[in-house]
Write a protein that holds these residues in place. Structure first.
Motif, PDB file in Angstrom:
ATOM      1  N   VAL A   1      38.619  56.645  29.913  1.00  0.00           N
ATOM      2  CA  VAL A   1      39.137  55.468  30.644  1.00  0.00           C
ATOM      3  C   VAL A   1      38.203  54.281  30.388  1.00  0.00           C
ATOM      4  CG1 VAL A   1      39.629  54.537  32.949  1.00  0.00           C
ATOM      5  CG2 VAL A   1      40.221  56.913  32.413  1.00  0.00           C
ATOM      6  N   PRO A   2      38.737  53.180  29.828  1.00  0.00           N
ATOM      7  CA  PRO A   2      37.854  52.066  29.442  1.00  0.00           C
ATOM      8  C   PRO A   2      37.111  51.424  30.610  1.00  0.00           C
ATOM      9  CG  PRO A   2      40.099  51.726  28.615  1.00  0.00           C
ATOM     10  CD  PRO A   2      40.135  52.940  29.485  1.00  0.00           C
TER      11      PRO A   2
ATOM     12  N   ASP B   1      50.369  48.513  42.748  1.00  0.00           N
ATOM     13  CA  ASP B   1      49.500  47.581  42.021  1.00  0.00           C
ATOM     14  C   ASP B   1      50.373  46.906  40.974  1.00  0.00           C
ATOM     15  OD1 ASP B   1      47.269  46.278  40.642  1.00  0.00           O
ATOM     16  OD2 ASP B   1      46.014  47.767  41.636  1.00  0.00           O
ATOM     17  N   LEU B   2      49.792  45.917  40.309  1.00  0.00           N
ATOM     18  CA  LEU B   2      50.537  45.191  39.291  1.00  0.00           C
ATOM     19  C   LEU B   2      50.708  46.059  38.048  1.00  0.00           C
ATOM     20  CD1 LEU B   2      48.689  41.792  39.632  1.00  0.00           C
ATOM     21  CD2 LEU B   2      50.931  42.417  40.572  1.00  0.00           C
ATOM     22  N   LYS B   3      51.711  45.692  37.241  1.00  0.00           N
ATOM     23  CA  LYS B   3      51.964  46.448  36.011  1.00  0.00           C
ATOM     24  C   LYS B   3      50.809  46.224  35.027  1.00  0.00           C
ATOM     25  CE  LYS B   3      55.615  47.051  32.632  1.00  0.00           C
ATOM     26  NZ  LYS B   3      55.094  46.164  31.592  1.00  0.00           N
ATOM     27  N   ASP B   4      50.395  44.977  34.900  1.00  0.00           N
ATOM     28  CA  ASP B   4      49.253  44.713  34.016  1.00  0.00           C
ATOM     29  C   ASP B   4      48.412  43.561  34.554  1.00  0.00           C
ATOM     30  OD1 ASP B   4      49.944  42.164  32.621  1.00  0.00           O
ATOM     31  OD2 ASP B   4      51.695  43.336  32.045  1.00  0.00           O
ATOM     32  N   GLN B   5      47.263  43.411  33.943  1.00  0.00           N
ATOM     33  CA  GLN B   5      46.252  42.487  34.440  1.00  0.00           C
ATOM     34  C   GLN B   5      46.665  41.018  34.378  1.00  0.00           C
ATOM     35  OE1 GLN B   5      44.121  44.278  36.205  1.00  0.00           O
ATOM     36  NE2 GLN B   5      42.270  43.650  35.159  1.00  0.00           N
TER      37      GLN B   5
ATOM     38  N   PRO C   1      43.135  36.926  28.969  1.00  0.00           N
ATOM     39  CA  PRO C   1      42.683  37.855  27.913  1.00  0.00           C
ATOM     40  C   PRO C   1      41.444  38.645  28.315  1.00  0.00           C
ATOM     41  CG  PRO C   1      42.670  35.562  27.119  1.00  0.00           C
ATOM     42  CD  PRO C   1      43.109  35.524  28.531  1.00  0.00           C
ATOM     43  N   VAL C   2      40.550  38.023  29.093  1.00  0.00           N
ATOM     44  CA  VAL C   2      39.339  38.754  29.511  1.00  0.00           C
ATOM     45  C   VAL C   2      39.733  39.927  30.399  1.00  0.00           C
ATOM     46  CG1 VAL C   2      37.187  38.603  30.851  1.00  0.00           C
ATOM     47  CG2 VAL C   2      37.832  36.734  29.318  1.00  0.00           C
ATOM     48  N   LEU C   3      40.598  39.635  31.378  1.00  0.00           N
ATOM     49  CA  LEU C   3      41.030  40.690  32.296  1.00  0.00           C
ATOM     50  C   LEU C   3      41.708  41.829  31.546  1.00  0.00           C
ATOM     51  CD1 LEU C   3      42.536  38.674  35.273  1.00  0.00           C
ATOM     52  CD2 LEU C   3      40.743  40.390  35.431  1.00  0.00           C
ATOM     53  N   GLU C   4      42.583  41.476  30.610  1.00  0.00           N
ATOM     54  CA  GLU C   4      43.325  42.492  29.870  1.00  0.00           C
ATOM     55  C   GLU C   4      42.390  43.289  28.966  1.00  0.00           C
ATOM     56  OE1 GLU C   4      46.675  40.999  27.757  1.00  0.00           O
ATOM     57  OE2 GLU C   4      47.926  42.641  28.493  1.00  0.00           O
ATOM     58  N   GLY C   5      41.460  42.562  28.327  1.00  0.00           N
ATOM     59  CA  GLY C   5      40.526  43.210  27.410  1.00  0.00           C
ATOM     60  C   GLY C   5      39.657  44.228  28.122  1.00  0.00           C
ATOM     61  N   MET C   6      39.266  43.916  29.365  1.00  0.00           N
ATOM     62  CA  MET C   6      38.389  44.819  30.119  1.00  0.00           C
ATOM     63  C   MET C   6      39.074  46.152  30.401  1.00  0.00           C
ATOM     64  SD  MET C   6      36.590  42.511  33.089  1.00  0.00           S
ATOM     65  CE  MET C   6      37.952  42.794  34.158  1.00  0.00           C
ATOM     66  N   VAL C   7      40.333  46.057  30.766  1.00  0.00           N
ATOM     67  CA  VAL C   7      41.035  47.241  31.269  1.00  0.00           C
ATOM     68  C   VAL C   7      41.762  48.008  30.172  1.00  0.00           C
ATOM     69  CG1 VAL C   7      42.941  47.893  32.814  1.00  0.00           C
ATOM     70  CG2 VAL C   7      41.249  46.260  33.570  1.00  0.00           C
ATOM     71  N   GLY C   8      42.098  47.334  29.095  1.00  0.00           N
ATOM     72  CA  GLY C   8      42.871  47.988  28.051  1.00  0.00           C
ATOM     73  C   GLY C   8      44.351  47.876  28.372  1.00  0.00           C
ATOM     74  N   GLU C   9      45.166  48.585  27.586  1.00  0.00           N
ATOM     75  CA  GLU C   9      46.617  48.415  27.718  1.00  0.00           C
ATOM     76  C   GLU C   9      47.170  48.992  29.005  1.00  0.00           C
ATOM     77  OE1 GLU C   9      48.701  49.865  24.266  1.00  0.00           O
ATOM     78  OE2 GLU C   9      47.654  48.367  23.052  1.00  0.00           O
TER      79      GLU C   9
END
Ligand SMILES: C[S@@+](CC[C@H](N)C(=O)[O-])C[C@H]1O[C@@H](n2cnc3c(N)ncnc32)[C@H](O)[C@@H]1O
Length: 286
Positions: free
Chosen positions: A23-24, A87-91, A106-114
């Protein structure tokens, strides 16, 4: 006739470790089998009992903004008959201030992954949990979508919302009993204005942070959304977990020192309110 499937074998320590490592980003520090704890950004374990939980045995419960699911699993542990975690579907769906979108999304998405739910799904499986996770925004909670709950908890979310009172109103629409609101506390504004509801508006470019309330403002938000506060925890600090990024600025170090002096350790100051749905509001609203 299909043959009965054999019960799944309990995961070995190596399997648990590999699943955790895959898990990233872990938000919560969750205790898993074989004494393995996820390397979360935040460690709620020392303060979870400080939150004024009511008796949840046999109750249908909702966790709003669950991330890795620690509060949802806690309700299950406390005997809830059913737990739904949203929770939300994605960041990218966070209430990112418009000027912060190019930077923060992009930072939020990059941290968590897909997969925003990767931590939840892994912990859920390893704990043998029955919590149901739904990808839905707090603003979209309706009885048609999720049914009705005896109890709802929401932790550290209101700060990140453009319209926290609207979100609490939505929680109220699907709750018949109690709401536990555990939110960040603006300590200085609480000391300066013990009775006046004061919230600092952050909404800057880099952070997904909106309103930072003092204690009176947190209580007022809950009241404005149609609840009556019955219990209040003492202020507490949520400690930074093993996985929390390091490399603090001078300002952050100064804050850390202040929090150590006030609370005994560094972290994010919080307070929890246990409120009941004020049914007289519905009579007024009609
Ligand atoms: C700061 S974390 C808090 C996690 C957890 N509730 C806790 O107390 O430790 C906020 C969580 O709320 C989620 N979130 C943000 N906006 C939301 C929204 N509009 N509806 C539901 N969840 C949201 C985020 O994706 C994130 O998982």
């Amino acid at each position: 006739m299909t043959p009965p499937t054999a019960p799944a074998a309990a995961p070995t320590a190596a399997e648990v470790r590999a699943a955790v490592d895959a898990v990233p980003l872990w938000y919560h520090s969750i205790d898993l089998p074989h004494g393995i704890t996820t390397p979360g950004w935040f460690d709620l374990r020392p303060i979870i009992d400080t939150m004024p939980w009511p008796d949840l045995r046999g109750k249908r419960c909702l966790d709003v903004g669950t991330w890795d699911g620690q509060l949802a699993f806690e309700m299950e542990r406390r005997g809830a008959s059913e737990v739904v975690a949203i929770d939300l579907k994605d960041q990218t769906q966070w209430d990112i201030p418009v000027r912060g979108r190019p930077l923060a999304a992009p930072v939020l998405e990059g941290m968590v992954g897909e997969d925003k739910a990767a931590g939840f799904t892994t912990a859920h499986r390893l704990l043998g949990s029955k919590v149901e996770r739904r990808a839905i925004s707090v603003y979209d909670l309706t009885r048609e979508a999720v049914g009705e709950f005896d109890f709802a908890v929401c932790g550290s979310l209101m700060l990140h919302l453009q319209n926290p009172v609207k979100a609490m109103e939505a929680i109220r629409k699907v709750t018949t009993g109690h709401f536990l609101s555990a939110e960040m506390l603006r300590v200085r504004a609480t000391l300066q204005h013990p009775r006046r509801a004061v919230a600092l508006l952050e909404a800057d470019e880099g952070l997904v942070q909106w309103w930072h309330p003092n204690l009176a403002a947190h209580r007022r938000m809950v009241w404005a959304a149609g609840f009556v506060t019955e219990k209040q925890s003492r202020p507490y600090v949520i400690r930074l977990g093993e996985g929390h990024p390091t490399g603090y600025t001078l300002k952050e170090r100064a804050f850390a020192l202040g929090r150590r002096a006030l609370f005994g350790h560094h972290g994010l100051p919080h307070v929890s309110l246990l409120a009941r749905v004020d049914h007289t509001v519905d009579a007024v609203a009609r």
